[in-house]
Design a protein around this motif. Structure first.
Motif, PDB file in Angstrom:
ATOM      1  N   LYS A  82     -10.221  55.349  18.751  1.00  0.00           N
ATOM      2  CA  LYS A  82      -9.066  54.867  19.516  1.00  0.00           C
ATOM      3  C   LYS A  82      -9.239  53.449  20.045  1.00  0.00           C
ATOM      4  CE  LYS A  82      -6.838  56.967  22.640  1.00  0.00           C
ATOM      5  NZ  LYS A  82      -5.549  57.585  22.944  1.00  0.00           N
ATOM      6  N   SER A 169      -4.469  61.408  23.717  1.00  0.00           N
ATOM      7  CA  SER A 169      -3.366  61.259  22.774  1.00  0.00           C
ATOM      8  C   SER A 169      -3.883  60.566  21.508  1.00  0.00           C
ATOM      9  CB  SER A 169      -2.243  60.456  23.426  1.00  0.00           C
ATOM     10  OG  SER A 169      -2.755  59.265  24.021  1.00  0.00           O
ATOM     11  N   ASN A 171      -3.321  58.180  19.521  1.00  0.00           N
ATOM     12  CA  ASN A 171      -2.842  56.833  19.207  1.00  0.00           C
ATOM     13  C   ASN A 171      -3.972  55.855  19.449  1.00  0.00           C
ATOM     14  OD1 ASN A 171      -1.919  57.832  22.061  1.00  0.00           O
ATOM     15  ND2 ASN A 171      -2.408  55.659  22.291  1.00  0.00           N
ATOM     16  N   SER A 177       2.195  57.026  22.474  1.00  0.00           N
ATOM     17  CA  SER A 177       1.645  58.307  22.026  1.00  0.00           C
ATOM     18  C   SER A 177       2.475  58.871  20.869  1.00  0.00           C
ATOM     19  CB  SER A 177       1.645  59.313  23.175  1.00  0.00           C
ATOM     20  OG  SER A 177       0.752  58.915  24.183  1.00  0.00           O
ATOM     21  N   TYR A 259       1.162  52.750  27.657  1.00  0.00           N
ATOM     22  CA  TYR A 259       2.192  53.452  26.878  1.00  0.00           C
ATOM     23  C   TYR A 259       3.242  52.485  26.327  1.00  0.00           C
ATOM     24  CZ  TYR A 259       0.160  57.051  29.879  1.00  0.00           C
ATOM     25  OH  TYR A 259      -0.705  57.854  30.553  1.00  0.00           O
TER      26      TYR A 259
HETATM   27 MG    MG Z   1      -2.959  58.359  25.975  1.00  0.00          MG
END
Ligand code: MG
Ligand code: TXA
Length: 359
Positions: A82, A169, A171, A177, A259
């Motif tokens: 990530k 998440s 992503n 996400s 986000y």
């Molecule tokens: Mg997250």
């Protein structure tokens, strides 16, 4: 085939994806829309997780990037894939209170009550960690976030593994996400061996994170289980504060900027289309690369493909929002205009994510 609920219908056929030429790892996407496909996908995920690998799995909130939560080396791979900062702790996913209790030093009566009311579901409880949880899961801290998700695939995989799964998440760090397998593939193709396609995430935004190590409990990240629902069970609560300085953060998900889609995002209110257009003139963007996400006042003069209408209903809005942001990014949007949301409690988690995306 799409299904707008937490289910096992495959949202996309695997061959719809194209592998990135330079990808070092082949990314397999397994559908789950029949009993037999469901079983095969679960077995493959369990096999990889037992071998210390990382797998993308559907949950009812957003897709997660999962590894054995008791295996520090497996968890380290999540951070690497990530590009996640080491100081950001990862939520541990369990099935049942007994598994949750193995992850924490004590499971207070309030946790039992909250579990009865909201688990399985989109609530993460932060509690004192047990020794079995490795340091990188908690980012070196003395607490651990635990959640019992409701998605049938996630539950089946955890049950079959017999160990809890650490999963942020699925992503890349700081991006939007994923709420379907295609979103995961677009960011993580070549970085994970397997994505299990469990259809569209039903909730659509990340879980509510509630810190039970302080009194009264404190909401670290709002979500679709909102403050009033929690207060009905937990009594008095402290609300999260927006815009805390990083040094005082209890939860990096509280960072003001998080986000985010690639485009600039603004939240606007307009009476009619001419008022919207006059507000937009201050932003200096082409109308052709401006996308509007509306729920009540729908502007007619925009290119129709640039306007999304999401029902004026908090649950439906949450379910659709990240899909719209991913779509805007993929379409090369430079400006995303989201119509101002109502201020009632059920919209608070969504409003929080939009404020961070706009920060
Ligand atoms: Mg997250
Ligand atoms: O719905 C969700 O929570 C999804 C699905 C996959 O379960 N997971 C998710 O994980 O959103 P992530 O890592 O993207 O966000 C977890 C948030 C972060 O803001 C993190 O800082 C916070 O939860 N968190 C995790 N453990 C914590 C802890 N021990 N103390 C405080 N905050 C914690």
């Amino acid at each position: 085939m799409r299904r707008d609920e937490c289910g096992v219908k495959s949202s996309l056929k695997p061959r719809a994806f194209t592998q990135h030429a330079a990808s070092p790892m082949k990314t397999e996407i397994l559908p789950t829309h029949t009993k037999s496909l469901f079983g095969t996908a679960v077995q493959r995920a369990v096999q990889l997780l037992r071998a210390g690998e990382v797998v993308a799995l559907p949950t009812e909130t957003v897709y997660g990037l999962a590894a054995n939560a008791l295996d520090e080396k497996a968890v380290a791979k999540i951070f690497q894939i990530k590009g996640r900062p080491e100081h950001n702790p990862i939520i541990v996913h369990v099935v049942g209170n007994d598994m949750a209790k193995n992850c924490v030093r004590n499971f207070p009566e309030l946790a039992e009550k909250l579990s009865n009311a909201f688990w399985p579901g989109p609530l993460t409880m932060v509690l004192p960690r047990s020794k079995t949880i490795p340091n990188n899961v908690t980012a070196g801290g003395e607490t651990v976030g635990v959640r019992w998700p409701s998605h049938p695939i996630m539950q089946a995989v955890i049950r079959e593994c017999g160990f809890p799964l650490a999963a942020p998440s699925a992503n890349l760090s700081n991006q939007v996400s994923p709420t379907n397998a295609h979103h995961v593939f677009s960011q993580l193709a070549g970085k994970v061996a397997l994505i299990v396609d469990g259809g569209q995430s039903q909730v659509g935004i990340e879980s509510t994170v509630l810190d039970l190590t302080v009194s009264p409990p404190r909401i670290l990240r709002p979500g679709m289980i909102h403050a009033e629902s929690l207060a009905a069970v937990a009594g008095n609560l402290q609300l999260s504060t927006f815009n805390l300085q990083p040094s005082t953060l209890r939860s990096p998900g509280m960072l003001a900027k998080h986000y985010s889609p690639k485009a600039k995002l603004v939240i606007l209110n307009w009476r009619d289309e001419s008022e919207l257009v006059s507000q937009l003139s201050t932003f200096n963007f082409q109308l052709s690369t401006t996308h509007v996400i509306a729920h009540t006042k729908i502007p007619a003069g925009f290119p129709p493909e640039n306007v999304s209408v999401i029902p004026h209903d908090a649950e439906a809005f949450a379910r659709a929002l990240y899909g719209e942001l991913h779509r805007c990014d993929a379409a090369g949007a430079e400006l995303i205009v989201v119509e101002l949301l109502p201020e009632t409690p059920e919209w608070s988690g969504i409003a929080d994510r939009l404020r961070r995306a706009a920060a």
